[in-house]
Design a protein around this motif. Sequence first.
Motif, PDB file in Angstrom:
ATOM      1  N   SER A 184       0.830  -1.204   0.000  1.00  0.00           N
ATOM      2  CA  SER A 184       0.000   0.000   0.000  1.00  0.00           C
ATOM      3  C   SER A 184       0.859   1.246   0.000  1.00  0.00           C
ATOM      4  N   GLU A 185       1.842   1.217   0.880  1.00  0.00           N
ATOM      5  CA  GLU A 185       2.777   2.338   1.028  1.00  0.00           C
ATOM      6  C   GLU A 185       3.366   2.734  -0.324  1.00  0.00           C
ATOM      7  N   ALA A 186       3.646   1.732  -1.138  1.00  0.00           N
ATOM      8  CA  ALA A 186       4.267   1.984  -2.439  1.00  0.00           C
ATOM      9  C   ALA A 186       3.231   2.204  -3.532  1.00  0.00           C
ATOM     10  N   ASN A 187       1.969   2.242  -3.135  1.00  0.00           N
ATOM     11  CA  ASN A 187       0.883   2.461  -4.098  1.00  0.00           C
ATOM     12  C   ASN A 187       0.769   1.383  -5.166  1.00  0.00           C
ATOM     13  N   LEU A 188       1.103   0.179  -4.792  1.00  0.00           N
ATOM     14  CA  LEU A 188       0.866  -0.918  -5.727  1.00  0.00           C
ATOM     15  C   LEU A 188      -0.544  -1.453  -5.539  1.00  0.00           C
ATOM     16  N   ILE A 189      -1.042  -1.364  -4.319  1.00  0.00           N
ATOM     17  CA  ILE A 189      -2.415  -1.795  -4.063  1.00  0.00           C
ATOM     18  C   ILE A 189      -3.144  -0.689  -3.315  1.00  0.00           C
ATOM     19  N   ALA A 190      -4.460  -0.780  -3.311  1.00  0.00           N
ATOM     20  CA  ALA A 190      -5.274   0.213  -2.618  1.00  0.00           C
ATOM     21  C   ALA A 190      -6.234  -0.523  -1.702  1.00  0.00           C
ATOM     22  N   MET A 191      -6.696   0.169  -0.674  1.00  0.00           N
ATOM     23  CA  MET A 191      -7.524  -0.497   0.342  1.00  0.00           C
ATOM     24  C   MET A 191      -8.793   0.296   0.602  1.00  0.00           C
ATOM     25  N   THR A 192      -9.882  -0.423   0.831  1.00  0.00           N
ATOM     26  CA  THR A 192     -11.110   0.218   1.293  1.00  0.00           C
ATOM     27  C   THR A 192     -11.649  -0.586   2.459  1.00  0.00           C
ATOM     28  N   ARG A 193     -12.035   0.090   3.513  1.00  0.00           N
ATOM     29  CA  ARG A 193     -12.577  -0.590   4.687  1.00  0.00           C
ATOM     30  C   ARG A 193     -14.054  -0.866   4.436  1.00  0.00           C
TER      31      ARG A 193
ATOM     32  N   ARG B  59      -7.103  -4.210  -3.388  1.00  0.00           N
ATOM     33  CA  ARG B  59      -7.144  -4.434  -4.837  1.00  0.00           C
ATOM     34  C   ARG B  59      -5.908  -3.793  -5.458  1.00  0.00           C
ATOM     35  N   LEU B  60      -5.620  -4.143  -6.702  1.00  0.00           N
ATOM     36  CA  LEU B  60      -4.504  -3.497  -7.389  1.00  0.00           C
ATOM     37  C   LEU B  60      -4.820  -2.012  -7.533  1.00  0.00           C
ATOM     38  N   ALA B  61      -3.800  -1.188  -7.432  1.00  0.00           N
ATOM     39  CA  ALA B  61      -4.026   0.253  -7.399  1.00  0.00           C
ATOM     40  C   ALA B  61      -4.366   0.831  -8.767  1.00  0.00           C
ATOM     41  N   SER B  62      -3.919   0.199  -9.832  1.00  0.00           N
ATOM     42  CA  SER B  62      -4.139   0.770 -11.165  1.00  0.00           C
ATOM     43  C   SER B  62      -3.860  -0.262 -12.244  1.00  0.00           C
ATOM     44  N   PRO B  63      -4.415  -0.020 -13.444  1.00  0.00           N
ATOM     45  CA  PRO B  63      -4.127  -0.909 -14.569  1.00  0.00           C
ATOM     46  C   PRO B  63      -2.631  -0.964 -14.867  1.00  0.00           C
ATOM     47  N   GLU B  64      -1.925   0.128 -14.595  1.00  0.00           N
ATOM     48  CA  GLU B  64      -0.484   0.132 -14.858  1.00  0.00           C
ATOM     49  C   GLU B  64       0.217  -0.948 -14.032  1.00  0.00           C
ATOM     50  N   VAL B  65      -0.204  -1.091 -12.804  1.00  0.00           N
ATOM     51  CA  VAL B  65       0.399  -2.119 -11.957  1.00  0.00           C
ATOM     52  C   VAL B  65       0.136  -3.494 -12.549  1.00  0.00           C
ATOM     53  N   ALA B  66      -1.097  -3.698 -12.982  1.00  0.00           N
ATOM     54  CA  ALA B  66      -1.441  -4.987 -13.583  1.00  0.00           C
ATOM     55  C   ALA B  66      -0.589  -5.239 -14.815  1.00  0.00           C
ATOM     56  N   GLN B  67      -0.403  -4.182 -15.587  1.00  0.00           N
ATOM     57  CA  GLN B  67       0.385  -4.342 -16.813  1.00  0.00           C
ATOM     58  C   GLN B  67       1.834  -4.710 -16.495  1.00  0.00           C
ATOM     59  N   ALA B  68       2.378  -4.073 -15.487  1.00  0.00           N
ATOM     60  CA  ALA B  68       3.761  -4.365 -15.119  1.00  0.00           C
ATOM     61  C   ALA B  68       3.889  -5.820 -14.676  1.00  0.00           C
ATOM     62  N   ILE B  69       2.948  -6.276 -13.882  1.00  0.00           N
ATOM     63  CA  ILE B  69       3.003  -7.650 -13.406  1.00  0.00           C
ATOM     64  C   ILE B  69       2.855  -8.631 -14.558  1.00  0.00           C
ATOM     65  N   GLU B  70       1.938  -8.305 -15.456  1.00  0.00           N
ATOM     66  CA  GLU B  70       1.745  -9.176 -16.610  1.00  0.00           C
ATOM     67  C   GLU B  70       3.026  -9.245 -17.447  1.00  0.00           C
ATOM     68  N   ALA B  71       3.669  -8.099 -17.598  1.00  0.00           N
ATOM     69  CA  ALA B  71       4.913  -8.078 -18.371  1.00  0.00           C
ATOM     70  C   ALA B  71       5.979  -8.931 -17.700  1.00  0.00           C
ATOM     71  N   LEU B  72       6.026  -8.861 -16.385  1.00  0.00           N
ATOM     72  CA  LEU B  72       6.988  -9.688 -15.659  1.00  0.00           C
ATOM     73  C   LEU B  72       6.668 -11.165 -15.822  1.00  0.00           C
ATOM     74  N   MET B  73       5.387 -11.503 -15.751  1.00  0.00           N
ATOM     75  CA  MET B  73       4.995 -12.903 -15.927  1.00  0.00           C
ATOM     76  C   MET B  73       5.413 -13.390 -17.297  1.00  0.00           C
ATOM     77  N   SER B  74       5.270 -12.513 -18.261  1.00  0.00           N
ATOM     78  CA  SER B  74       5.637 -12.874 -19.619  1.00  0.00           C
ATOM     79  C   SER B  74       7.125 -13.203 -19.696  1.00  0.00           C
ATOM     80  N   VAL B  75       7.932 -12.355 -19.073  1.00  0.00           N
ATOM     81  CA  VAL B  75       9.370 -12.618 -19.037  1.00  0.00           C
ATOM     82  C   VAL B  75       9.650 -13.893 -18.246  1.00  0.00           C
ATOM     83  N   ALA B  76       8.927 -14.047 -17.159  1.00  0.00           N
ATOM     84  CA  ALA B  76       9.167 -15.188 -16.277  1.00  0.00           C
ATOM     85  C   ALA B  76       8.939 -16.509 -16.991  1.00  0.00           C
ATOM     86  N   SER B  77       7.932 -16.557 -17.855  1.00  0.00           N
ATOM     87  CA  SER B  77       7.622 -17.839 -18.479  1.00  0.00           C
ATOM     88  C   SER B  77       8.513 -18.138 -19.668  1.00  0.00           C
ATOM     89  N   PHE B  78       9.377 -17.179 -20.046  1.00  0.00           N
ATOM     90  CA  PHE B  78      10.375 -17.480 -21.055  1.00  0.00           C
ATOM     91  C   PHE B  78      11.336 -18.514 -20.494  1.00  0.00           C
TER      92      PHE B  78
END
Lengths: 231, 231
Positions: free
Chosen positions: A56-65, A73-92
Motif C-alpha cells: 500500500s505504502e508503495a501504491n501498488l495496491i489500494a484499500m477500502t474498509r 485491490r490493485l491500485a491501477s491498470p499500470e500495476v497490472a500491466q507491469a506484473i503481466e509483463a513480468l509474468m511474460s518474461v518469467a515464463s520465457f
Amino acid sequence: MVSGNTLAEIAALIGDVARANILSALMDGRALTASELAWHSGVSPQTTSGHLAKLSEANLIAMTRQGRHRYYRLASPEVAQAIEALMSVASFGPKRHRPLGPKDEALRNARTCYDHLAGRLGIAVADALTEKNYIVLSESAGAVTNEGQRFLCDLGIDLQERRGHHRALCRTCLDWSERRPHLAGRLGAALCARMFELGWVERIKDSRALAVTPTGKSGLEEFFGITEQSS
Amino acid sequence: MVSGNTLAEIAALIGDVARANILSALMDGRALTASELAWHSGVSPQTTSGHLAKLSEANLIAMTRQGRHRYYRLASPEVAQAIEALMSVASFGPKRHRPLGPKDEALRNARTCYDHLAGRLGIAVADALTEKNYIVLSESAGAVTNEGQRFLCDLGIDLQERRGHHRALCRTCLDWSERRPHLAGRLGAALCARMFELGWVERIKDSRALAVTPTGKSGLEEFFGITEQSS
DNA sequence: AGGACGTTTCGGCCGTCGCCGAAGCGTTCC
DNA sequence: GGAACGCTTCGGCGACGGCCGAAACGTCCT
C-alpha cells in the motif's frame, strides 16, 4: 533517500514469494480481504498484514474498509500491466516446464487478467473479432471498426469513457500462457464484464480461472463463431 | 503454487539496486562490458560479476565474448518492456519529486528506450506522424498508412521483418517521464536507428540521454515539422 | 616470457528482511 | 456487556543474500 519509488524498490516489493502470490491473486481485478490474501500468500495473517502495508505504502495496491473487513485491490491498470509483463518474461527461459496439473490447465484455458479475458478464450475472442473485421489489430495494436461498433452495441457493450480516467480503448496484452496478444484496455474490460453479466463465464473457486457455461458455449458460437477452445 | 514462483524470482532479480542500475544502463539497447556495468551499478567488479551471472542465468540479459571483453545486453524486447512497465509504476506515487538536475532534464527531453526514442522528442515524433496521417494511433495502438509507408521510405527507413523474430511493427510504449505513449516496435526502432545514421541525434556521454544536433534540428523541422521541444 | 588488463571464483563478514507468537485495537453479533 | 472475529503492531529469532579482499583464469601487448 532522494527518489520516492525507484525501479529497484518496486521490483523488490514484487520479488518476494508471499507478496508475488498476493499480487497474483489480485490480478483477477477483484478486491480481496486481508484474510483471503493471507490464504493465497501462504504465510500467516500477521506477516501478510505487513506485506499489505508495504504494498500500500508503495501504491501498488489500494484499500477500502468495509465493516471489519479490509478489501485490497490493485491500485491501477499500470500495476497490472507491469506484473503481466513480468509474468511474460518469467515464463520465457529455458527452464524445464513444471508438470502442469488440471488447475494449471484450467488457467491456460480461460482466466481473467486484471479486468479482461486471457488464456485460450481471450485469444479466441481476439481472433474472432479480427476475423470478422470488427477490430483491426495492426500487429499488437487495435482499433474498433464501424461494424465492430455495431456488433458490440448489439452485444450490449458500452464503450463510453469513464469519468476522467483516460484509458486506452483497445490495448493488447501479451498472454503469458499462449504467447500471443489478447484484448485489454476498455474494450477488453467491457467484453469481460459483459460475459459475466450474460452468464457466459463463471469464476472457478479460489482461482483466476474461468469456466465457460453452457449458455456461454452457445453464445460464443453464435456471436463469435467460437466452437471449442478447451484442451 | 501456480506462476507466483517465477514471477517473484524475476522481480527479485530486478529488485536489487545494483542489478536495477545494470538493467537501466542496458535499457538504451546497447551492449556494455562488465567493467562499464560495474561502473554503472555502483559496486565492485567482483560483485557486479556475480550479478551479471544471475541475470544471465535467468535469461534477462545475454552475453557475447569479444577478446578479453564480455559484452552484456538485454536478452529481449520483452525484458525491456517489463522494465519500462515497472519504471512507469515506479514514477507514480504521491511521493515528492526529487529536485531534478540538468542530467534529469536532458533525460526527459530525449533519450533512448531500449531501441527507440523516448522523452519529449519521442512524443513529438509520434505526434507529428499522427498529425500528418502517416500513422494512426487508435488510442495506444498503431498502424502505418500508405502515405506513411511512402514517407518512411523517403526517409530511408526499411520496415522489413528481420529473420524469424516476429516483432510488432508499431507498438506504443508508455513514456515514464511524459506519461504519454511513444512509438516502439519495429517502427520505433527503425526511426531511432535512422536518426542516428543521419546524425540527427547523438548520445550524451554516460547516459541514455540524447542531444539533437544542428542537422537534426533542421531535419526534424523539414520532415516532421517539429520545431523545438527542448525545455 | 612477462606484465597489464578484464573478468570471474572463493571465502567470510554483516546487514536486511521475512517469519511467527503474543498481544492490542476496532467491529460485529448475541 | 461479553465474546468472537478481522486485522494490525510489537519483539525477537534466523537465514538468505549482497558486499568486498584476495586470488585465479584468460586474453592481449611488447
